[in-house]
Write a protein that holds these residues in place. Sequence first.
Motif, PDB file in Angstrom:
ATOM      1  N   VAL A 108      25.325  81.899  42.523  1.00  0.00           N
ATOM      2  CA  VAL A 108      24.686  81.220  41.363  1.00  0.00           C
ATOM      3  C   VAL A 108      24.108  80.082  41.794  1.00  0.00           C
ATOM      4  O   VAL A 108      24.790  79.263  42.517  1.00  0.00           O
ATOM      5  CB  VAL A 108      25.726  80.833  40.122  1.00  0.00           C
ATOM      6  N   LYS A 109      22.888  79.709  41.405  1.00  0.00           N
ATOM      7  CA  LYS A 109      22.109  78.678  41.797  1.00  0.00           C
ATOM      8  C   LYS A 109      22.777  77.309  41.590  1.00  0.00           C
ATOM      9  O   LYS A 109      23.321  77.174  40.332  1.00  0.00           O
ATOM     10  CB  LYS A 109      20.670  78.767  41.368  1.00  0.00           C
ATOM     11  N   TYR A 110      22.882  76.488  42.507  1.00  0.00           N
ATOM     12  CA  TYR A 110      23.673  74.919  42.029  1.00  0.00           C
ATOM     13  C   TYR A 110      22.352  74.190  41.789  1.00  0.00           C
ATOM     14  O   TYR A 110      21.607  73.460  42.631  1.00  0.00           O
ATOM     15  CB  TYR A 110      24.333  74.806  43.338  1.00  0.00           C
ATOM     16  N   ASP A 111      22.405  73.752  40.445  1.00  0.00           N
ATOM     17  CA  ASP A 111      21.303  72.769  40.085  1.00  0.00           C
ATOM     18  C   ASP A 111      21.598  72.134  39.022  1.00  0.00           C
ATOM     19  O   ASP A 111      22.375  72.454  38.028  1.00  0.00           O
ATOM     20  CB  ASP A 111      19.830  73.624  39.878  1.00  0.00           C
ATOM     21  N   TYR A 112      20.989  70.808  38.774  1.00  0.00           N
ATOM     22  CA  TYR A 112      20.936  70.163  37.375  1.00  0.00           C
ATOM     23  C   TYR A 112      22.521  69.891  36.920  1.00  0.00           C
ATOM     24  O   TYR A 112      23.028  70.115  35.754  1.00  0.00           O
ATOM     25  CB  TYR A 112      20.391  70.901  36.342  1.00  0.00           C
ATOM     26  N   PRO A 113      23.497  69.367  37.881  1.00  0.00           N
ATOM     27  CA  PRO A 113      25.006  69.135  37.552  1.00  0.00           C
ATOM     28  C   PRO A 113      25.137  68.386  36.264  1.00  0.00           C
ATOM     29  O   PRO A 113      25.824  68.639  35.451  1.00  0.00           O
ATOM     30  CB  PRO A 113      25.653  68.782  38.788  1.00  0.00           C
ATOM     31  N   LEU A 114      24.269  67.400  36.337  1.00  0.00           N
ATOM     32  CA  LEU A 114      24.410  66.249  35.170  1.00  0.00           C
ATOM     33  C   LEU A 114      23.990  66.866  33.897  1.00  0.00           C
ATOM     34  O   LEU A 114      24.655  66.862  32.742  1.00  0.00           O
ATOM     35  CB  LEU A 114      23.652  65.189  35.508  1.00  0.00           C
ATOM     36  N   GLY A 115      22.998  67.546  33.739  1.00  0.00           N
ATOM     37  CA  GLY A 115      22.263  68.228  32.611  1.00  0.00           C
ATOM     38  C   GLY A 115      23.216  69.313  32.150  1.00  0.00           C
ATOM     39  O   GLY A 115      23.560  69.436  30.834  1.00  0.00           O
ATOM     40  N   ARG A 116      23.616  70.025  32.986  1.00  0.00           N
ATOM     41  CA  ARG A 116      24.677  71.045  32.518  1.00  0.00           C
ATOM     42  C   ARG A 116      26.061  70.674  32.019  1.00  0.00           C
ATOM     43  O   ARG A 116      26.666  71.122  31.095  1.00  0.00           O
ATOM     44  CB  ARG A 116      25.071  72.150  33.678  1.00  0.00           C
ATOM     45  N   ALA A 117      26.560  69.611  32.640  1.00  0.00           N
ATOM     46  CA  ALA A 117      27.968  69.206  31.993  1.00  0.00           C
ATOM     47  C   ALA A 117      27.606  68.658  30.667  1.00  0.00           C
ATOM     48  O   ALA A 117      28.635  68.809  29.939  1.00  0.00           O
ATOM     49  CB  ALA A 117      28.269  68.006  33.031  1.00  0.00           C
ATOM     50  N   ARG A 118      26.628  67.839  30.550  1.00  0.00           N
ATOM     51  CA  ARG A 118      26.184  67.358  29.234  1.00  0.00           C
ATOM     52  C   ARG A 118      26.267  68.529  27.944  1.00  0.00           C
ATOM     53  O   ARG A 118      26.792  68.561  27.190  1.00  0.00           O
ATOM     54  CB  ARG A 118      25.034  66.636  29.037  1.00  0.00           C
ATOM     55  N   GLU A 119      25.364  69.645  28.476  1.00  0.00           N
ATOM     56  CA  GLU A 119      25.017  70.826  27.367  1.00  0.00           C
ATOM     57  C   GLU A 119      26.591  71.379  27.353  1.00  0.00           C
ATOM     58  O   GLU A 119      26.781  71.942  26.309  1.00  0.00           O
ATOM     59  CB  GLU A 119      24.047  71.666  28.041  1.00  0.00           C
ATOM     60  N   ARG A 136      19.523  74.484  21.372  1.00  0.00           N
ATOM     61  CA  ARG A 136      18.354  74.545  22.565  1.00  0.00           C
ATOM     62  C   ARG A 136      18.561  73.406  23.234  1.00  0.00           C
ATOM     63  O   ARG A 136      18.347  72.262  23.082  1.00  0.00           O
ATOM     64  CB  ARG A 136      17.146  74.613  21.672  1.00  0.00           C
ATOM     65  N   GLY A 137      18.928  73.653  24.239  1.00  0.00           N
ATOM     66  CA  GLY A 137      19.287  72.715  25.568  1.00  0.00           C
ATOM     67  C   GLY A 137      17.902  72.966  26.609  1.00  0.00           C
ATOM     68  O   GLY A 137      17.408  73.899  26.701  1.00  0.00           O
ATOM     69  N   LYS A 138      18.034  72.395  27.633  1.00  0.00           N
ATOM     70  CA  LYS A 138      17.161  72.530  28.600  1.00  0.00           C
ATOM     71  C   LYS A 138      17.688  73.542  29.781  1.00  0.00           C
ATOM     72  O   LYS A 138      17.044  74.133  30.195  1.00  0.00           O
ATOM     73  CB  LYS A 138      17.102  71.110  29.736  1.00  0.00           C
ATOM     74  N   HIS A 139      19.171  73.593  29.691  1.00  0.00           N
ATOM     75  CA  HIS A 139      19.784  74.624  30.547  1.00  0.00           C
ATOM     76  C   HIS A 139      20.228  75.894  29.700  1.00  0.00           C
ATOM     77  O   HIS A 139      20.302  76.958  30.246  1.00  0.00           O
ATOM     78  CB  HIS A 139      20.672  73.899  31.382  1.00  0.00           C
ATOM     79  N   PHE A 187      32.936  62.225  27.581  1.00  0.00           N
ATOM     80  CA  PHE A 187      34.302  62.886  27.697  1.00  0.00           C
ATOM     81  C   PHE A 187      35.563  62.096  27.345  1.00  0.00           C
ATOM     82  O   PHE A 187      35.387  61.015  27.454  1.00  0.00           O
ATOM     83  CB  PHE A 187      34.319  63.489  29.314  1.00  0.00           C
ATOM     84  N   GLU A 188      36.565  62.861  26.995  1.00  0.00           N
ATOM     85  CA  GLU A 188      37.801  62.336  26.863  1.00  0.00           C
ATOM     86  C   GLU A 188      38.243  61.680  28.191  1.00  0.00           C
ATOM     87  O   GLU A 188      39.025  60.843  28.101  1.00  0.00           O
ATOM     88  CB  GLU A 188      38.772  63.057  26.119  1.00  0.00           C
ATOM     89  N   GLU A 189      38.315  62.423  29.162  1.00  0.00           N
ATOM     90  CA  GLU A 189      38.911  61.954  30.605  1.00  0.00           C
ATOM     91  C   GLU A 189      37.890  61.992  31.582  1.00  0.00           C
ATOM     92  O   GLU A 189      36.811  62.673  31.440  1.00  0.00           O
ATOM     93  CB  GLU A 189      40.147  62.819  30.733  1.00  0.00           C
TER      94      GLU A 189
END
Length: 353
Positions: A108-119, A136-139, A187-189
């Motif tokens: 799987v392509k490794y991209d946009y870790p920050l945006g994906r974590a938020r979504e 409807r998100g970016k990812h 996040f909680e933690e």
Amino acid sequence: MTSMTLGMPINYAGDFRETIDNLADFESAGVGRVAVPEAYSFDAVSQLGYIAARTKTMELQTAILPMYSRTPSNLAMTAAGLDYISGGRAVLGIGASGPQVIEGFHGVKYDYPLGRAREHAEICRKIWRREKTDYRGKHYTLPLTKEDGGTGLGKPLKIINHPVRDRIPMLLAAIGPKNTELAAELFEEFQPFLYHPEYVEAAFGEPLAAGKAKRDPSLPDLKIVVQASALISEDETEIENALQVVRHHAALYIGGMGARGKNFYNALAVRYGYADEAKLIQDLYLDGKKVEAAAAVPDDLVKAMSLIGPRSLVAERVEAFRSSGVGVLLASPAAPTHADRVEDMGQLREILG
């Protein structure tokens, strides 16, 4: 004074079934959380389900589920299922992992870790609240419409069962500034790695403050979760052997987890103030000189990250972790026998108070 939970990680390289047979002893000794890693070994979730049936009070943490290998909805279902069978003891730990695993093992392509974590966080919480999957998100787009490349037959759904909790604690594993900021915001933690409590401000202070400034007041205070090798002993040989394990572990990550110029753990060591040492460790490790790389890991870094030594010294280190804001201490007992490991964890529970 920060309240601390004593936890324990499970080693996926060992005999899992034997470890779990002995887990009740650790629960009785005061271990309040167990964390199961995944990496590219057996999955963590099936093992945590087994642990849920064998324990009564321990929190059950995924440590860490890579978010690229599961959709956000799948993660939400998984956490809700684990929370259900355990009576509300699940903690969903997620992280980005790295391109070696995500692209090499999962394809799987490794991209946009920050945006994906938020979504991921937003979608999981939406599903646990039993809201329809209209997002409807970016990812990630739910449902996937014809315009988005789907069939057009998808429709917003809500999870069938009622989750035990509509807010299962979510943990983000992070060491980079942007991911650390996101953890503090959403996040909680927050679980960093190779944690040096005396340098938490230098390494994480600014992004933690920036994230907390945007934190929703409905969220609880951010809980920092860290892992540290633990041994309470007066025996110098035992102590040195345990420190050597930590030293080699640190060298693996600082030196070998990534390429030159793209190693998050090496960059963390630089933020701790070990720029020259980090470069040397990486050069030696990538040249195949792993023993020399381990020897180059500074003694003070090895000892600062550990809970190894006489009880008085371990108590001092516990207070250093507590003072830096740690809320969950995942201690990896390093004693040679099961009885000694249980004894050490019991002593740690006493020290934590």
